[in-house]
Design an enzyme around this catalytic site. Structure first.
Site, short mmCIF file in Angstrom:
data_model
loop_
_atom_site.label_atom_id
_atom_site.label_comp_id
_atom_site.label_asym_id
_atom_site.label_seq_id
_atom_site.Cartn_x
_atom_site.Cartn_y
_atom_site.Cartn_z
N GLU A 48 -28.85 -10.24 -33.23
CA GLU A 48 -27.57 -9.49 -33.33
C GLU A 48 -26.51 -10.53 -33.83
O GLU A 48 -25.34 -10.67 -33.14
CB GLU A 48 -27.21 -9.00 -32.07
CG GLU A 48 -28.10 -8.05 -31.42
CD GLU A 48 -27.97 -8.00 -30.02
OE1 GLU A 48 -26.97 -8.53 -29.35
OE2 GLU A 48 -28.77 -7.17 -29.14
N CYS A 103 7.05 -14.86 -29.02
CA CYS A 103 7.79 -15.43 -28.03
C CYS A 103 7.09 -15.69 -26.84
O CYS A 103 7.46 -14.99 -25.56
CB CYS A 103 9.07 -14.49 -27.72
SG CYS A 103 10.21 -14.93 -29.29
C1 PLP Z 1 -20.68 -10.38 -29.34
C2 PLP Z 1 -22.05 -10.29 -29.46
C3 PLP Z 1 -22.98 -10.51 -30.34
C4 PLP Z 1 -22.44 -11.34 -31.46
O1 PLP Z 1 -22.13 -12.76 -30.97
P1 PLP Z 1 -21.95 -13.83 -32.12
O2 PLP Z 1 -21.42 -14.93 -31.27
O3 PLP Z 1 -20.52 -13.12 -32.83
O4 PLP Z 1 -22.82 -13.83 -32.99
C5 PLP Z 1 -24.31 -10.29 -30.15
N1 PLP Z 1 -24.75 -9.25 -29.17
C6 PLP Z 1 -24.08 -8.93 -28.36
C7 PLP Z 1 -24.40 -7.77 -27.33
C8 PLP Z 1 -22.61 -9.37 -28.17
O5 PLP Z 1 -21.84 -8.89 -27.30
#
Ligand code: PLP
Length: 403
Positions: A262, A331
């Site tokens: 992911e 600010c």
């Molecule tokens: C935020 C997130 C990602 C992505 O993380 P990166 O560091 O941007 O690659 C992948 N999986 C889940 C479940 C996330 O919450």
């Protein structure tokens, strides 16, 4: 496709004004190609974690290059569907949502990643084994750049602890849940390939509990370089090691299992450029400040995570080097960079922040009643306005005047 040049960024700021977010779509597909190449020998799928950057045009572009989508809210799921992703190409990985939101994801037909035992129970009671699900585990492996962006520690709210396996098994057995996938995501900015490999070992062990398993999702957190000389996740090495591990697993168990990832930052961070203008140069007794026409309301990462963004003066790229502290106009303490060497900055010069694609615009706000910047997508060298700059009326939108 390489990076956008200083001259081109100056041109864009002239045409569209500043502050301005610019995304070079071709750099996203370059990053995607690196992933595909690294994992070409194993059965891998990549779900772009769109919380990093969710403009509908970016989603459509990511769809067009063949990636799938990881969503953390039902609205991200709906944006993904609108962008043309079919439900099977969407993974819904929410945290601390109510059952109704999970149920809506089910009605929309997307892949569900459940990270709470009480939700597993409710889902199993209602649907039994009729709809496959994935379980998010906390493998208790420390990864990630710092505490705020780490999710694998013992007191993390994410995932179900691997030590609660007996409880999970009871729920699966009593409700007949169909567990098709298991997931882990231990944080962001993980430079060490071993964190993923250790995680994978844990996942292989967990896999023995789920006979209908089809995929193991290793999440993301791939680190990209933010500073010169920064270490990054060695994607090629990771691809090689993960492929070897899956081949060995297949040989041992006779099971073919997909691996999912992911990536958020990895795909979009470097594609983004944030252009601001130096409003004032302010010399104090101790420091020379550059005060720019933006603030943490537009790019919160430095103040929120102590993140480092490379900055360049694109209006005076050959000027003599001086040391500046770059601050915003909010600010409250609002520092983008301390004691940074920049080519001499004059009032009116344009500065660019690199690595502004991930968690930049996405985390912006109207704090101080300031307007959100415009967004530009450059595709094959052509610039498209993909979000107009806020206007004054946007500040009052949804407010109801009762006096
Ligand atoms: C935020 C997130 C990602 C992505 O993380 P990166 O560091 O941007 O690659 C992948 N999986 C889940 C479940 C996330 O919450």
């Amino acid at each position: 496709m390489s990076q956008l040049t200083n001259e081109y960024l100056v041109e864009l700021a002239r045409e569209f004004g500043s502050p301005l977010y610019v995304y070079n779509a071709n750099q996203i597909s370059d990053q995607y190609a690196k992933l595909e190449a690294a994992f070409s020998e194993c059965n891998a799928r990549f779900f772009y974690a769109c919380k990093a950057l969710s403009n509908i045009n970016i989603l459509k572009y990511v769809e067009s290059i063949g990636a799938s989508l990881d969503c953390v809210s039902i609205n991200e799921v709906k944006l993904g569907l609108k962008a043309g992703f079919t439900p099977d190409r969407i993974l819904f990985t929410p945290n601390c949502v109510d059952f109704a939101e999970i149920d809506e994801g089910k009605q929309l037909g997307v892949n569900l990643n459940i990270d709470n035992i009480s939700i597993l129970e409710q889902f199993g009671t209602k649907y039994g084994g009729s709809y496959p699900i994935c379980i998010r585990f906390n493998p208790h492996i420390m990864g990630g750049g710092n505490y705020k962006i780490s999710t694998g520690h013992i007191d993390s709210k994410f995932g179900i602890s691997i030590h609660q396996m007996r409880h999970i098994e009871r729920v699966v057995k009593s409700t007949g849940l169909h567990v098709a996938g298991i997931h882990m995501h231990t944080g962001s900015d993980i430079k060490d390939v071993n964190v993923f490999l250790q995680g994978l070992e844990v996942m292989f062990e967990l896999a023995t509990h789920f006979p209908k398993l089809e995929f193991i999702d290793l999440g993301s957190g791939f680190k990209v370089p933010y500073q010169d000389g920064d270490v990054q996740t060695d994607i090629e090495l990771l691809g090689k090691k993960v492929t070897e591990a899956f081949k060995a697993y297949e040989k041992e168990t006779g099971k073919k299992i997909q691996v999912w990832f992911e990536p958020g930052k990895f795909l979009v961070s470097e594609s983004g450029y944030f252009i601001v203008k130096a409003n004032v140069i302010k010399q104090t007794t101790a420091t020379v400040f550059v005060g720019v026409n933006s603030g943490f309301n537009h790019l919160i990462r430095p103040m929120f995570y102590e993140a480092y963004h490379r900055i360049r003066n694109i209006s005076n790229p050959y000027g003599s080097e001086r040391i500046y502290t770059v601050v915003g106009n909010i600010c409250e303490t609002d520092t983008f960079a301390w004691d940074r060497t920049l080519n001499e900055v004059r009032e009116g010069d344009l500065l660019v922040f690199y690595n502004a694609g991930a968690y930049g615009f996405e985390m912006s706000s109207n704090f101080n009643s300031r307007l959100k910047p415009a967004e530009i997508m450059v595709l094959d060298g052509k610039a498209h306005l993909i979000r107009k700059r806020d206007g004054f009326e946007d500040l009052l939108r949804n407010q109801i005047e009762v006096l």
